[in-house]
Design a protein around this motif. Structure first.
Motif, mmCIF file in Angstrom:
data_model
loop_
_atom_site.group_PDB
_atom_site.id
_atom_site.type_symbol
_atom_site.label_atom_id
_atom_site.label_comp_id
_atom_site.label_asym_id
_atom_site.label_seq_id
_atom_site.Cartn_x
_atom_site.Cartn_y
_atom_site.Cartn_z
ATOM 1 N N ARG A 37 0.883 -1.055 0.269
ATOM 2 C CA ARG A 37 -0.230 -0.767 -0.104
ATOM 3 C C ARG A 37 0.967 1.431 -0.005
ATOM 4 O O ARG A 37 0.822 2.365 -0.737
ATOM 5 N N CYS A 38 1.807 1.318 0.600
ATOM 6 C CA CYS A 38 2.972 2.493 1.108
ATOM 7 C C CYS A 38 3.395 2.521 -0.395
ATOM 8 O O CYS A 38 3.622 3.571 -0.901
ATOM 9 N N CYS A 39 4.098 1.392 -0.891
ATOM 10 C CA CYS A 39 4.489 1.803 -2.382
ATOM 11 C C CYS A 39 3.879 2.407 -3.341
ATOM 12 O O CYS A 39 4.194 2.794 -4.345
ATOM 13 N N GLU A 40 2.357 1.780 -2.894
ATOM 14 C CA GLU A 40 1.957 2.620 -4.227
ATOM 15 C C GLU A 40 1.376 3.911 -4.331
ATOM 16 O O GLU A 40 1.626 4.165 -5.701
ATOM 17 N N ALA A 41 1.371 3.886 -3.148
ATOM 18 C CA ALA A 41 1.001 5.310 -3.253
ATOM 19 C C ALA A 41 2.269 6.342 -3.047
ATOM 20 O O ALA A 41 2.805 7.237 -3.618
ATOM 21 N N GLN A 42 3.967 5.927 -2.857
ATOM 22 C CA GLN A 42 4.754 6.745 -2.850
ATOM 23 C C GLN A 42 5.958 6.068 -3.529
ATOM 24 O O GLN A 42 7.561 6.375 -3.666
ATOM 25 N N THR A 43 5.497 5.322 -4.434
ATOM 26 C CA THR A 43 6.249 4.429 -5.349
ATOM 27 C C THR A 43 7.684 6.092 -5.475
ATOM 28 O O THR A 43 8.958 4.833 -6.173
ATOM 29 N N ARG A 44 7.602 6.776 -6.443
ATOM 30 C CA ARG A 44 8.224 7.914 -7.322
ATOM 31 C C ARG A 44 9.268 8.252 -5.800
ATOM 32 O O ARG A 44 10.218 8.728 -6.129
ATOM 33 N N ASN A 45 8.999 8.103 -4.647
ATOM 34 C CA ASN A 45 9.034 8.631 -3.515
ATOM 35 C C ASN A 45 9.897 8.317 -2.767
ATOM 36 O O ASN A 45 11.002 8.141 -1.344
ATOM 37 N N SER A 46 10.224 6.574 -2.514
ATOM 38 C CA SER A 46 11.098 5.448 -1.529
ATOM 39 C C SER A 46 12.181 4.712 -2.190
ATOM 40 O O SER A 46 11.668 4.645 -3.503
ATOM 41 N N VAL A 47 12.825 4.376 -1.611
ATOM 42 C CA VAL A 47 13.798 3.694 -2.642
ATOM 43 C C VAL A 47 13.144 2.871 -1.880
ATOM 44 O O VAL A 47 13.712 1.805 -2.255
ATOM 45 N N CYS A 48 13.258 2.361 -0.924
ATOM 46 C CA CYS A 48 11.912 1.594 -0.583
ATOM 47 C C CYS A 48 11.607 0.232 -0.833
ATOM 48 O O CYS A 48 11.573 -1.319 -1.126
ATOM 49 N N CYS A 49 11.349 0.712 -2.451
ATOM 50 C CA CYS A 49 9.949 0.417 -2.345
ATOM 51 C C CYS A 49 10.918 -0.532 -4.608
ATOM 52 O O CYS A 49 10.152 -0.999 -5.361
ATOM 53 N N SER A 50 11.794 0.269 -4.129
ATOM 54 C CA SER A 50 12.912 -0.151 -5.566
ATOM 55 C C SER A 50 12.718 -2.172 -6.132
ATOM 56 O O SER A 50 12.580 -1.899 -7.022
ATOM 57 N N GLY A 51 12.189 -2.554 -5.561
ATOM 58 C CA GLY A 51 12.073 -4.021 -5.618
ATOM 59 C C GLY A 51 11.225 -4.310 -5.509
ATOM 60 O O GLY A 51 10.851 -5.391 -5.441
ATOM 61 N N PHE A 52 9.859 -3.746 -4.900
ATOM 62 C CA PHE A 52 9.197 -4.232 -4.273
ATOM 63 C C PHE A 52 7.553 -3.833 -5.531
ATOM 64 O O PHE A 52 6.830 -3.922 -5.696
ATOM 65 N N LYS A 53 7.978 -2.897 -6.311
ATOM 66 C CA LYS A 53 6.943 -1.798 -6.989
ATOM 67 C C LYS A 53 6.548 -2.702 -8.097
ATOM 68 O O LYS A 53 5.545 -2.692 -8.561
ATOM 69 N N ASP A 54 7.436 -4.163 -8.918
ATOM 70 C CA ASP A 54 6.668 -4.560 -10.315
ATOM 71 C C ASP A 54 6.213 -5.628 -9.418
ATOM 72 O O ASP A 54 5.718 -7.007 -10.326
ATOM 73 N N SER A 55 6.769 -6.076 -8.052
ATOM 74 C CA SER A 55 6.420 -7.082 -7.084
ATOM 75 C C SER A 55 4.956 -7.536 -7.340
ATOM 76 O O SER A 55 4.381 -6.974 -7.423
ATOM 77 N N LYS A 56 4.505 -8.952 -7.642
ATOM 78 C CA LYS A 56 2.721 -9.164 -7.681
ATOM 79 C C LYS A 56 2.516 -9.634 -6.132
ATOM 80 O O LYS A 56 3.674 -10.391 -6.256
ATOM 81 N N PRO A 57 1.486 -10.207 -5.372
ATOM 82 C CA PRO A 57 1.362 -10.628 -4.418
ATOM 83 C C PRO A 57 1.661 -12.091 -4.868
ATOM 84 O O PRO A 57 1.291 -12.688 -6.094
ATOM 85 N N THR A 58 1.716 -12.827 -3.642
ATOM 86 C CA THR A 58 2.518 -14.401 -3.928
ATOM 87 C C THR A 58 1.511 -15.133 -3.359
ATOM 88 O O THR A 58 1.340 -16.349 -3.711
ATOM 89 N N GLU A 59 0.685 -15.114 -2.650
ATOM 90 C CA GLU A 59 -0.054 -15.476 -1.329
ATOM 91 C C GLU A 59 -1.333 -16.482 -2.067
ATOM 92 O O GLU A 59 -1.255 -17.775 -1.540
ATOM 93 N N ASN A 60 -1.743 -15.815 -3.578
ATOM 94 C CA ASN A 60 -2.531 -17.367 -4.024
ATOM 95 C C ASN A 60 -2.026 -18.433 -4.482
ATOM 96 O O ASN A 60 -2.378 -19.024 -5.870
ATOM 97 N N LYS A 61 -0.595 -17.954 -4.856
ATOM 98 C CA LYS A 61 -0.184 -18.938 -5.814
ATOM 99 C C LYS A 61 0.392 -19.562 -5.369
ATOM 100 O O LYS A 61 0.896 -19.988 -4.064
#
Length: 64
Positions: A37-61
């Motif tokens: 949620r944070c990365c969706e809102a802050q993608t351009r402002n967060s270095v922490c999201c650099s590896g998270f922004k393109d990842s998809k939830p895996t809980e149902n795979k």
């Protein structure tokens, strides 16, 4: 003085949860969801999201 990363709190919460649960991602889905949620809102402002922004939830795979 550098600005604090807006998603650092969530990133740290993920690390703490994973360490406390022997790196079982299934035990940390709530904090992972908060990070997404944070990365969706802050993608351009967060270095922490650099590896998270393109990842998809895996809980149902599942590997069959």
């Amino acid at each position: 003085m550098p600005q604090k990363d807006p998603c650092q709190k969530q990133a740290c919460a993920i690390q703490q949860c994973l360490q406390a649960n022997k790196y079982a991602e299934s035990m940390c889905q709530d904090v992972i969801r908060e990070m997404r949620r944070c990365c969706e809102a802050q993608t351009r402002n967060s270095v922490c999201c650099s590896g998270f922004k393109d990842s998809k939830p895996t809980e149902n795979k599942r590997n069959a």
